[in-house]
Design an enzyme around this catalytic site. Structure first.
Site, PDB file in Angstrom:
ATOM      1  N   TYR A  10      54.720   4.411 -59.106  1.00 58.74           N
ATOM      2  CA  TYR A  10      55.864   4.974 -58.380  1.00 58.74           C
ATOM      3  C   TYR A  10      56.251   4.009 -57.280  1.00 58.74           C
ATOM      4  CZ  TYR A  10      58.422   8.273 -55.357  1.00 58.74           C
ATOM      5  OH  TYR A  10      59.363   8.895 -54.574  1.00 58.74           O
TER       6      TYR A  10
ATOM      7  N   ASP B  71      53.556  -3.540 -54.929  1.00 58.10           N
ATOM      8  CA  ASP B  71      53.866  -2.342 -54.155  1.00 58.10           C
ATOM      9  C   ASP B  71      52.558  -1.835 -53.562  1.00 58.10           C
ATOM     10  OD1 ASP B  71      54.377   0.147 -53.113  1.00 58.10           O
ATOM     11  OD2 ASP B  71      55.802   0.696 -54.687  1.00 58.10           O
TER      12      ASP B  71
ATOM     13  N   LYS C 164      53.277   3.577 -45.148  1.00 48.80           N
ATOM     14  CA  LYS C 164      52.165   4.479 -44.795  1.00 48.80           C
ATOM     15  C   LYS C 164      51.296   3.969 -43.648  1.00 48.80           C
ATOM     16  CE  LYS C 164      52.385   6.716 -49.278  1.00 48.80           C
ATOM     17  NZ  LYS C 164      52.886   8.067 -49.149  1.00 48.80           N
TER      18      LYS C 164
END
Ligand code: HOZ
Length: 436
Positions: A148, A243, A276
């Site tokens: 994702y 990612d 994050k």
């Protein structure tokens, strides 16, 4: 209206929320639709715990889906945020603190020569993709099923009917032509990787991958697979984009790429997407890479990207204070050992009751599966016994342990989790498996 004694305030809030927010939530997985039941509305959090609207305490293994690596309300982070807030919330002009944060990120991740700060992982992934396309002058991209990369249109795509064909949108509202340049392959499938580069290599702008996937639970890219991704990208002039929104500063101070670099001589990605942990719980993310690529960004180059809240002064203070704490000697050793202890304890609890169970972890990120062997790709992850997972989730929730409310999500341990928290979690799992 006050609820009667046996009505949960979580139910009351959920009903109120559903009237004004689609599905009652601002991000779908929070609605508990995969596991059933009522989402817990969080009232406050401290350390390894949060308390719901009824005042019930939970050991939190989500940590806001990864950012809270120090636990909630770490004193040094709180102090930095409070101080920064007093000086102003947002300026839309440069600050010294954003330079400091960029320097702090680059200092730990050798593949990064420059970074641009943005506000969310989706924004960072979308911008990285545009930059990869702008820098190479190519349009096609490779991604992997189960990885994702945020909800940018071109990345909301699942595999089409064959390798020569491109993907299909996974969301209504994404026109097929927007994903027509996105090739979706199976994670860890070397044969498909070779074939895809043979067919499309010369037209590929980039290959985007979660090196440790955290959105199909927890699945690692194998070393031979990663090595081949690197070699093929180099051979065909495509950019390798990592990612690391989830794994960045979460699995190691140098992020997942530092782990592959130990196993593959000279390994590094061309670009990295972060989020994050680098924001410590505030809306902050980044993308970066080599100077030659990054200087293609406006105002230096032709690739446009901008944001009013980018490099926000309060968010950067939060991120910097977090990075300072996690850079202290021994931080990842302790965190990693505690996370391993959790996974080992859960595995033993299940096995003692004759239940299939396996798990994996790196640093403070983990996954577990109610099956005998670790899955290597999305299709295998999805063979997990859903009802059994849901029963486990609710058994643990009732016992005050909050795991991700979906079997395709990774979990997170923070520096605030103690051995006693892990022991209590394992005891609750043992009790659940004994009943199951
Ligand atoms: N993207 C997250 C799941 N992998 C969910 C984020 C959220 O609901 O906060």
């Amino acid at each position: 209206m006050a609820p009667s004694n046996n009505t949960s305030l979580n139910d009351v809030l959920f009903n109120r929320a559903k009237a004004v927010i689609p599905g009652g939530v601002n991000s779908p997985v929070r609605a508990f639709r995969a596991v059933g039941g009522t989402p817990r509305f969080v009232k406050r959090a401290q350390g390894a715990y949060f308390w719901d609207a009824d005042g019930k305490q939970y050991i939190d293994y989500i940590g806001s889906w990864g950012p809270m690596i120090l636990g909630h309300g770490h004193p040094a982070v709180l102090e930095a945020v409070q101080k920064a807030a007093l000086d102003g919330f947002s300026f839309g002009a440069p600050t010294e603190r954003e330079v400091e944060l960029a320097e702090a990120i680059i200092a730990q991740v050798p593949s990064l020569e420059m970074v641009r700060l943005v506000s969310s992982g989706t924004e960072a992934g979308m911008s990285a993709l545009r930059l990869a396309r702008g820098a190479t002058g190519r349009s096609k991209i490779i991604k992997f099923e189960g990885c994702y990369h945020g909800h940018a249109d071109a990345l909301l795509v699942k595999a089409g009917s064959g390798l020569a064909t491109f993907g299909n949108p996974t969301s209504a509202g994404v026109p097929p032509e927007v994903v027509a340049q996105t090739l979706v392959l199976e994670y860890n499938n070397l044969e498909q990787l070779e074939e895809a580069f043979k067919l499309h290599g010369a037209e590929l702008a980039c290959l985007m991958i979660e090196p440790i996937a955290g959105n199909m639970n927890f699945v690692r890219a194998s070393v031979p697979f990663m090595k081949r991704c690197r070699e093929l990208c180099r051979q065909y002039g495509a950019l390798l984009v990592f990612d690391e929104v989830m794994s960045g500063f979460r699995v190691a101070l140098g992020s997942a790429q530092s782990i592959y670099a130990q196993l593959i001589p000279g390994f590094e990605p061309d670009m990295t997407v972060l989020g994050k942990v680098i924001g410590g719980g505030m809306p902050l993310a980044a993308f970066g890479g080599k100077r030659a690529v990054m200087e293609k960004l406006a105002p230096l180059g032709p690739v446009y990207q901008a944001g009013t809240l980018s490099g926000n002064p309060v968010a950067t203070a939060c991120g910097l204070a977090t990075l300072r704490e996690i850079s202290k000697p021994g931080f990842y050793e302790t965190l990693g050992a505690r996370t391993q202890r959790l996974v080992a304890g859960l595995t033993q609890a299940a096995h003692a009751a004759g239940q299939p169970f396996c798990g994996d972890s790196e640093g403070g990120m983990f996954g577990f599966f109610l099956m005998d062997t670790l899955p290597q790709n999305y299709a295998k992850v999805m063979t997990t016994d859903g009802p059994k997972f849901n029963a486990f989730f609710h058994g643990m929730l009732d016992a005050g342990v909050y795991f991700a409310p979906a079997l395709y999500e990774a979990g997170f341990v923070s520096a605030a989790h103690t051995d006693a928290d892990i022991d209590a979690t394992v005891a609750a799992a043992r009790a659940h498996f004994a009943r199951a």
